[in-house]
Design a protein around this motif. Structure first.
Motif, PDB file in Angstrom:
ATOM      1  N   GLN A  95       0.196  70.089 108.731  1.00 17.67           N
ATOM      2  CA  GLN A  95       1.416  69.440 108.229  1.00 17.67           C
ATOM      3  C   GLN A  95       2.031  70.237 107.085  1.00 17.67           C
ATOM      4  O   GLN A  95       3.247  70.388 107.001  1.00 17.67           O
ATOM      5  N   GLU A  96       1.156  70.746 106.227  1.00 18.39           N
ATOM      6  CA  GLU A  96       1.661  71.533 105.099  1.00 18.39           C
ATOM      7  C   GLU A  96       2.380  72.784 105.569  1.00 18.39           C
ATOM      8  O   GLU A  96       3.429  73.154 105.041  1.00 18.39           O
ATOM      9  N   ILE A  97       1.785  73.431 106.571  1.00 19.94           N
ATOM     10  CA  ILE A  97       2.406  74.649 107.099  1.00 19.94           C
ATOM     11  C   ILE A  97       3.773  74.319 107.686  1.00 19.94           C
ATOM     12  O   ILE A  97       4.757  75.014 107.446  1.00 19.94           O
ATOM     13  N   LYS A  98       3.819  73.216 108.417  1.00 23.22           N
ATOM     14  CA  LYS A  98       5.085  72.802 109.025  1.00 23.22           C
ATOM     15  C   LYS A  98       6.151  72.565 107.940  1.00 23.22           C
ATOM     16  O   LYS A  98       7.287  73.033 108.056  1.00 23.22           O
ATOM     17  N   ALA A  99       5.736  71.865 106.896  1.00 29.11           N
ATOM     18  CA  ALA A  99       6.670  71.570 105.805  1.00 29.11           C
ATOM     19  C   ALA A  99       7.150  72.867 105.151  1.00 29.11           C
ATOM     20  O   ALA A  99       8.342  73.022 104.840  1.00 29.11           O
ATOM     21  N   LEU A 100       6.234  73.795 104.964  1.00 28.59           N
ATOM     22  CA  LEU A 100       6.620  75.059 104.324  1.00 28.59           C
ATOM     23  C   LEU A 100       7.569  75.869 105.202  1.00 28.59           C
ATOM     24  O   LEU A 100       8.455  76.563 104.700  1.00 28.59           O
ATOM     25  N   LYS A 101       7.394  75.751 106.505  1.00 32.64           N
ATOM     26  CA  LYS A 101       8.311  76.474 107.393  1.00 32.64           C
ATOM     27  C   LYS A 101       9.720  75.903 107.298  1.00 32.64           C
ATOM     28  O   LYS A 101      10.706  76.639 107.331  1.00 32.64           O
ATOM     29  N   GLN A 102       9.792  74.592 107.163  1.00 35.17           N
ATOM     30  CA  GLN A 102      11.093  73.951 106.969  1.00 35.17           C
ATOM     31  C   GLN A 102      11.693  74.416 105.643  1.00 35.17           C
ATOM     32  O   GLN A 102      12.883  74.731 105.543  1.00 35.17           O
ATOM     33  N   THR A 103      10.844  74.470 104.621  1.00 30.11           N
ATOM     34  CA  THR A 103      11.272  74.960 103.320  1.00 30.11           C
ATOM     35  C   THR A 103      11.822  76.379 103.428  1.00 30.11           C
ATOM     36  O   THR A 103      12.863  76.694 102.834  1.00 30.11           O
ATOM     37  N   MET A 104      11.149  77.213 104.203  1.00 24.45           N
ATOM     38  CA  MET A 104      11.612  78.592 104.392  1.00 24.45           C
ATOM     39  C   MET A 104      13.034  78.624 104.945  1.00 24.45           C
ATOM     40  O   MET A 104      13.856  79.433 104.516  1.00 24.45           O
ATOM     41  N   LYS A 105      13.316  77.721 105.877  1.00 20.32           N
ATOM     42  CA  LYS A 105      14.664  77.684 106.451  1.00 20.32           C
ATOM     43  C   LYS A 105      15.690  77.365 105.377  1.00 20.32           C
ATOM     44  O   LYS A 105      16.766  77.952 105.323  1.00 20.32           O
ATOM     45  N   LYS A 106      15.333  76.414 104.521  1.00 22.99           N
ATOM     46  CA  LYS A 106      16.269  76.045 103.459  1.00 22.99           C
ATOM     47  C   LYS A 106      16.470  77.203 102.501  1.00 22.99           C
ATOM     48  O   LYS A 106      17.588  77.467 102.041  1.00 22.99           O
ATOM     49  N   LEU A 107      15.389  77.880 102.189  1.00 22.25           N
ATOM     50  CA  LEU A 107      15.507  79.016 101.275  1.00 22.25           C
ATOM     51  C   LEU A 107      16.363  80.115 101.901  1.00 22.25           C
ATOM     52  O   LEU A 107      17.200  80.721 101.216  1.00 22.25           O
ATOM     53  N   ASP A 108      16.172  80.349 103.195  1.00 23.19           N
ATOM     54  CA  ASP A 108      16.991  81.368 103.861  1.00 23.19           C
ATOM     55  C   ASP A 108      18.470  80.979 103.806  1.00 23.19           C
ATOM     56  O   ASP A 108      19.322  81.835 103.586  1.00 23.19           O
ATOM     57  N   PHE A 109      18.708  79.700 103.964  1.00 24.12           N
ATOM     58  CA  PHE A 109      20.100  79.246 103.852  1.00 24.12           C
ATOM     59  C   PHE A 109      20.649  79.535 102.466  1.00 24.12           C
ATOM     60  O   PHE A 109      21.745  80.077 102.299  1.00 24.12           O
ATOM     61  N   LYS A 110      19.885  79.168 101.457  1.00 16.37           N
ATOM     62  CA  LYS A 110      20.324  79.380 100.077  1.00 16.37           C
ATOM     63  C   LYS A 110      20.576  80.864  99.802  1.00 16.37           C
ATOM     64  O   LYS A 110      21.539  81.244  99.132  1.00 16.37           O
ATOM     65  N   ILE A 111      19.704  81.686 100.340  1.00 12.52           N
ATOM     66  CA  ILE A 111      19.855  83.126 100.129  1.00 12.52           C
ATOM     67  C   ILE A 111      21.125  83.636 100.798  1.00 12.52           C
ATOM     68  O   ILE A 111      21.880  84.416 100.217  1.00 12.52           O
ATOM     69  N   ARG A 112      21.402  83.120 101.989  1.00 13.83           N
ATOM     70  CA  ARG A 112      22.636  83.524 102.678  1.00 13.83           C
ATOM     71  C   ARG A 112      23.859  82.998 101.939  1.00 13.83           C
ATOM     72  O   ARG A 112      24.879  83.684 101.831  1.00 13.83           O
ATOM     73  N   TYR A 113      23.721  81.781 101.432  1.00 11.32           N
ATOM     74  CA  TYR A 113      24.814  81.201 100.637  1.00 11.32           C
ATOM     75  C   TYR A 113      25.178  82.142  99.504  1.00 11.32           C
ATOM     76  O   TYR A 113      26.355  82.442  99.263  1.00 11.32           O
ATOM     77  N   TYR A 114      24.153  82.612  98.793  1.00 10.24           N
ATOM     78  CA  TYR A 114      24.442  83.432  97.615  1.00 10.24           C
ATOM     79  C   TYR A 114      24.895  84.842  97.979  1.00 10.24           C
ATOM     80  O   TYR A 114      25.681  85.449  97.251  1.00 10.24           O
TER      81      TYR A 114
END
Lengths: 148, 148
Positions: A95-114
């Motif tokens: 479950q933790e790994i799954k959550a972190l993968k979702q987090t990675m997607k959000k971070l990638d979005f933020k990075i693209r945003y910037y």
DNA sequence: GAATAACCTAAAGTTCGCTTTAAGTCAAAT
DNA sequence: ATTTGACTTAAAGCGAACTTTAGGTTATTC
């Protein structure tokens, strides 16, 4: 042959403080002491410490490890419960790994945003419709319903 | 239209206590209060809360989020630093995932260990040479050198 | 108008896994 | 012989993110 707490700390990459703390917490069941009170670690104690580190690395909390020690003391009759412990832990880990993968997607979005913001100015970021879609997909909290 | 703290708590899946705690910590910069002292949350505040939750979900600590708020207040001149924040966070997240995958391997080993123990008895587990190899591969702590 | 529910502040408490401090004993090296 | 360094216990402190408690005010509902 025995080792002092300092040697053991060095070997294990822990501090003497941490080892005494573990002992106090009952996580080092078999460490004996000289009459002077000085702890005498044997190879078996070192092996147990390696197991302890291993259990920690599987994400178990110290209290869980204490429980595990008690199960070990019970011997054979605790086999099933010990097996269950690790199965549960595996589920948590997944479950933790799954959550972190979702987090990675959000971070990638933020990075693209910037990236976009640095290229075209922050006020123009959402002229990029792909980013808008991405944002809506990732950040719409399903639990939130803004009334009216 | 404004919302009371209770409504917001319900919408966001937080407690009122947590919301007040966030406010106290400066994490809710724009929430206004009636003369009576009662907080009045606007839609903009809800949106910020969603962003807050998002930032938390990326693994940022509250103090980092506070810092982020300060960067936002600086506007354009903080764009680069904000971008850097998320890049760093991505690296941390990647490392965490890697560590958890290693943990998963150890858990799988433990689970197999106990399967074998339940089938053939704990004393016979390491007659299975594959498990021996697996154990040696996963659990030999490279930092430990047992002298003599 | 009175009960009750929801709000308020301020401060202390909780959990986890140590770390730090204080005060002292003991053994080896100079 | 004394200084240094490693060991001892016991207890307090830390950081993160809340949660709980205490004591009080305001708003709603019957």
């Amino acid at each position: 042959m025995t080792y002092t707490i300092g040697k053991v700390a060095e070997m294990m990459g822990l501090t003497t403080h941490t080892l005494r703390f573990y002992d106090k917490e009952g996580l080092l069941p078999n460490v004996s002491k000289a009459k002077s009170g000085v702890r005498q670690f044997t190879d078996a104690d070192i092996n147990w410490l390696m197991m302890l580190e291993c259990l920690k690395s599987t994400g178990l909390q110290l209290k869980d490890i204490k429980h595990y020690i008690n199960l070990l003391k019970k011997g054979n009759s605790s086999l099933v419960e010990r097996a269950e412990m690790f199965k549960e832990q595996k589920i948590k880990c997944q479950q933790e790994i799954k959550a972190l993968k979702q987090t990675m997607k959000k971070l990638d979005f933020k990075i693209r945003y910037y990236e976009e913001a640095l290229k075209h100015g922050e006020e123009n970021v959402f002229k990029n419709k792909e980013l808008v879609r991405e944002r809506d997909k990732l950040f719409k909290l399903n639990k939130v319903r803004i009334s009216k």
